[in-house]
Design a protein around this motif. Structure first.
Motif, PDB file in Angstrom:
ATOM      1  N   ILE A   1       0.837  -1.203   0.000  1.00 21.36           N
ATOM      2  CA  ILE A   1       0.000   0.000   0.000  1.00 21.36           C
ATOM      3  C   ILE A   1       0.870   1.251   0.000  1.00 21.36           C
ATOM      4  CG2 ILE A   1      -1.634   1.340   1.372  1.00 21.36           C
ATOM      5  CD1 ILE A   1      -2.937  -1.232   2.201  1.00 21.36           C
ATOM      6  N   ILE A   2       1.984   1.219   0.725  1.00 15.63           N
ATOM      7  CA  ILE A   2       2.857   2.381   0.788  1.00 15.63           C
ATOM      8  C   ILE A   2       3.455   2.683  -0.592  1.00 15.63           C
ATOM      9  CG2 ILE A   2       5.012   3.257   1.767  1.00 15.63           C
ATOM     10  CD1 ILE A   2       4.295   1.735   4.315  1.00 15.63           C
ATOM     11  N   VAL A   3       3.808   1.664  -1.345  1.00 17.01           N
ATOM     12  CA  VAL A   3       4.360   1.860  -2.688  1.00 17.01           C
ATOM     13  C   VAL A   3       3.301   2.475  -3.603  1.00 17.01           C
ATOM     14  CG1 VAL A   3       5.256   0.668  -4.720  1.00 17.01           C
ATOM     15  CG2 VAL A   3       6.048   0.029  -2.454  1.00 17.01           C
ATOM     16  N   VAL A   4       2.071   1.982  -3.529  1.00 18.56           N
ATOM     17  CA  VAL A   4       0.996   2.525  -4.353  1.00 18.56           C
ATOM     18  C   VAL A   4       0.730   3.985  -3.986  1.00 18.56           C
ATOM     19  CG1 VAL A   4      -1.466   2.330  -4.865  1.00 18.56           C
ATOM     20  CG2 VAL A   4      -0.056   0.287  -4.766  1.00 18.56           C
ATOM     21  N   VAL A   5       0.726   4.290  -2.704  1.00 13.87           N
ATOM     22  CA  VAL A   5       0.512   5.675  -2.268  1.00 13.87           C
ATOM     23  C   VAL A   5       1.655   6.566  -2.754  1.00 13.87           C
ATOM     24  CG1 VAL A   5       0.421   7.170  -0.238  1.00 13.87           C
ATOM     25  CG2 VAL A   5      -0.940   5.110  -0.308  1.00 13.87           C
ATOM     26  N   ALA A   6       2.884   6.087  -2.668  1.00 10.11           N
ATOM     27  CA  ALA A   6       4.029   6.877  -3.128  1.00 10.11           C
ATOM     28  C   ALA A   6       3.944   7.163  -4.627  1.00 10.11           C
ATOM     29  CB  ALA A   6       5.326   6.157  -2.793  1.00 10.11           C
ATOM     30  N   ILE A   7       3.577   6.161  -5.393  1.00 11.38           N
ATOM     31  CA  ILE A   7       3.432   6.362  -6.845  1.00 11.38           C
ATOM     32  C   ILE A   7       2.305   7.348  -7.131  1.00 11.38           C
ATOM     33  CG2 ILE A   7       2.746   5.215  -8.996  1.00 11.38           C
ATOM     34  CD1 ILE A   7       4.252   2.734  -7.941  1.00 11.38           C
ATOM     35  N   PHE A   8       1.198   7.192  -6.448  1.00 13.76           N
ATOM     36  CA  PHE A   8       0.066   8.087  -6.651  1.00 13.76           C
ATOM     37  C   PHE A   8       0.419   9.519  -6.270  1.00 13.76           C
ATOM     38  CE2 PHE A   8      -3.909  10.095  -5.315  1.00 13.76           C
ATOM     39  CZ  PHE A   8      -4.651   9.922  -6.468  1.00 13.76           C
ATOM     40  N   GLN A   9       1.121   9.692  -5.151  1.00 16.22           N
ATOM     41  CA  GLN A   9       1.505  11.040  -4.718  1.00 16.22           C
ATOM     42  C   GLN A   9       2.510  11.656  -5.689  1.00 16.22           C
ATOM     43  OE1 GLN A   9      -0.315  12.440  -2.917  1.00 16.22           O
ATOM     44  NE2 GLN A   9      -0.949  11.209  -1.203  1.00 16.22           N
ATOM     45  N   GLY A  10       3.403  10.848  -6.218  1.00 17.09           N
ATOM     46  CA  GLY A  10       4.335  11.351  -7.222  1.00 17.09           C
ATOM     47  C   GLY A  10       3.615  11.808  -8.477  1.00 17.09           C
ATOM     48  N   PHE A  11       2.627  11.045  -8.912  1.00 19.41           N
ATOM     49  CA  PHE A  11       1.821  11.424 -10.064  1.00 19.41           C
ATOM     50  C   PHE A  11       1.055  12.715  -9.792  1.00 19.41           C
ATOM     51  CE2 PHE A  11      -2.437  11.311 -11.965  1.00 19.41           C
ATOM     52  CZ  PHE A  11      -2.087  11.444 -13.300  1.00 19.41           C
ATOM     53  N   ALA A  12       0.414  12.788  -8.632  1.00 21.74           N
ATOM     54  CA  ALA A  12      -0.372  13.983  -8.297  1.00 21.74           C
ATOM     55  C   ALA A  12       0.519  15.213  -8.156  1.00 21.74           C
ATOM     56  CB  ALA A  12      -1.157  13.752  -7.014  1.00 21.74           C
ATOM     57  N   GLY A  13       1.691  15.036  -7.543  1.00 17.61           N
ATOM     58  CA  GLY A  13       2.609  16.163  -7.405  1.00 17.61           C
ATOM     59  C   GLY A  13       3.139  16.642  -8.751  1.00 17.61           C
ATOM     60  N   GLY A  14       3.525  15.727  -9.604  1.00 12.26           N
ATOM     61  CA  GLY A  14       3.997  16.096 -10.937  1.00 12.26           C
ATOM     62  C   GLY A  14       2.909  16.694 -11.796  1.00 12.26           C
ATOM     63  N   PHE A  15       1.710  16.204 -11.657  1.00 12.19           N
ATOM     64  CA  PHE A  15       0.593  16.711 -12.443  1.00 12.19           C
ATOM     65  C   PHE A  15       0.228  18.134 -12.020  1.00 12.19           C
ATOM     66  CE2 PHE A  15      -3.983  16.743 -13.633  1.00 12.19           C
ATOM     67  CZ  PHE A  15      -3.821  16.512 -14.982  1.00 12.19           C
ATOM     68  N   SER A  16       0.425  18.453 -10.751  1.00 10.35           N
ATOM     69  CA  SER A  16       0.045  19.780 -10.268  1.00 10.35           C
ATOM     70  C   SER A  16       1.112  20.831 -10.549  1.00 10.35           C
ATOM     71  CB  SER A  16      -0.242  19.727  -8.771  1.00 10.35           C
ATOM     72  OG  SER A  16       0.946  19.490  -8.060  1.00 10.35           O
ATOM     73  N   LEU A  17       2.297  20.430 -11.021  1.00 12.70           N
ATOM     74  CA  LEU A  17       3.338  21.406 -11.315  1.00 12.70           C
ATOM     75  C   LEU A  17       2.973  22.300 -12.495  1.00 12.70           C
ATOM     76  CD1 LEU A  17       6.614  19.349 -10.833  1.00 12.70           C
ATOM     77  CD2 LEU A  17       5.676  21.112  -9.339  1.00 12.70           C
ATOM     78  N   LYS A  18       2.269  21.734 -13.469  1.00 14.60           N
ATOM     79  CA  LYS A  18       1.911  22.514 -14.654  1.00 14.60           C
ATOM     80  C   LYS A  18       0.771  23.482 -14.377  1.00 14.60           C
ATOM     81  CE  LYS A  18       3.560  19.339 -18.090  1.00 14.60           C
ATOM     82  NZ  LYS A  18       3.306  18.614 -19.302  1.00 14.60           N
ATOM     83  N   ARG A  19      -0.217  23.035 -13.632  1.00 19.24           N
ATOM     84  CA  ARG A  19      -1.361  23.889 -13.322  1.00 19.24           C
ATOM     85  C   ARG A  19      -1.957  23.469 -11.992  1.00 19.24           C
ATOM     86  NH1 ARG A  19      -5.084  20.700 -17.600  1.00 19.24           N
ATOM     87  NH2 ARG A  19      -3.278  19.644 -18.358  1.00 19.24           N
ATOM     88  N   LYS A  20      -2.525  24.433 -11.323  1.00 13.56           N
ATOM     89  CA  LYS A  20      -3.158  24.143 -10.037  1.00 13.56           C
ATOM     90  C   LYS A  20      -4.574  23.624 -10.282  1.00 13.56           C
ATOM     91  CE  LYS A  20      -0.005  25.398  -7.150  1.00 13.56           C
ATOM     92  NZ  LYS A  20       0.620  24.498  -6.265  1.00 13.56           N
ATOM     93  N   LEU A  21      -4.799  22.425  -9.841  1.00 14.22           N
ATOM     94  CA  LEU A  21      -6.113  21.818 -10.000  1.00 14.22           C
ATOM     95  C   LEU A  21      -6.628  21.369  -8.641  1.00 14.22           C
ATOM     96  CD1 LEU A  21      -5.535  19.590 -13.139  1.00 14.22           C
ATOM     97  CD2 LEU A  21      -6.764  21.728 -13.041  1.00 14.22           C
ATOM     98  N   TRP A  22      -7.922  21.227  -8.527  1.00 16.11           N
ATOM     99  CA  TRP A  22      -8.517  20.750  -7.285  1.00 16.11           C
ATOM    100  C   TRP A  22      -8.085  19.329  -7.001  1.00 16.11           C
ATOM    101  CZ3 TRP A  22     -11.497  16.449  -7.321  1.00 16.11           C
ATOM    102  CH2 TRP A  22     -11.979  16.036  -8.549  1.00 16.11           C
TER     103      TRP A  22
END
Length: 69
Positions: free
Chosen positions: A2-23
């Motif tokens: 679960i920790i690996v899945v959360v880390a991957i998801f958080q990395g995706f969300a963090g990288g995705f939010s760098l371009k634009r601020k989304l909810w």
């Protein structure tokens, strides 16, 4: 796992939010952490909750230890 899945998801969300601020990036991190904490709390009580864990191995261990005494 679960920790690996959360880390991957958080990395995706963090990288995705760098371009634009989304909810999505503002809601995703606390939501994922809350879900993981709820799963851990649910697994902590095996007889109640949504996830039921069988205790066969622990019951066999108690029987074996009791028989040796």
């Amino acid at each position: 796992m679960i920790i690996v899945v959360v880390a991957i998801f958080q990395g995706f969300a963090g990288g995705f939010s760098l371009k634009r601020k989304l909810w999505f990036s503002l809601v995703a991190a606390p939501l994922v952490i809350a879900v993981v904490m709820a799963l851990i709390a649910d697994l902590d009580s095996p007889h109640t909750g949504l996830i039921h864990v069988e205790q066969n191995a622990m019951e066999r261990l108690v029987k074996d230890v009791g028989a040796k005494q």
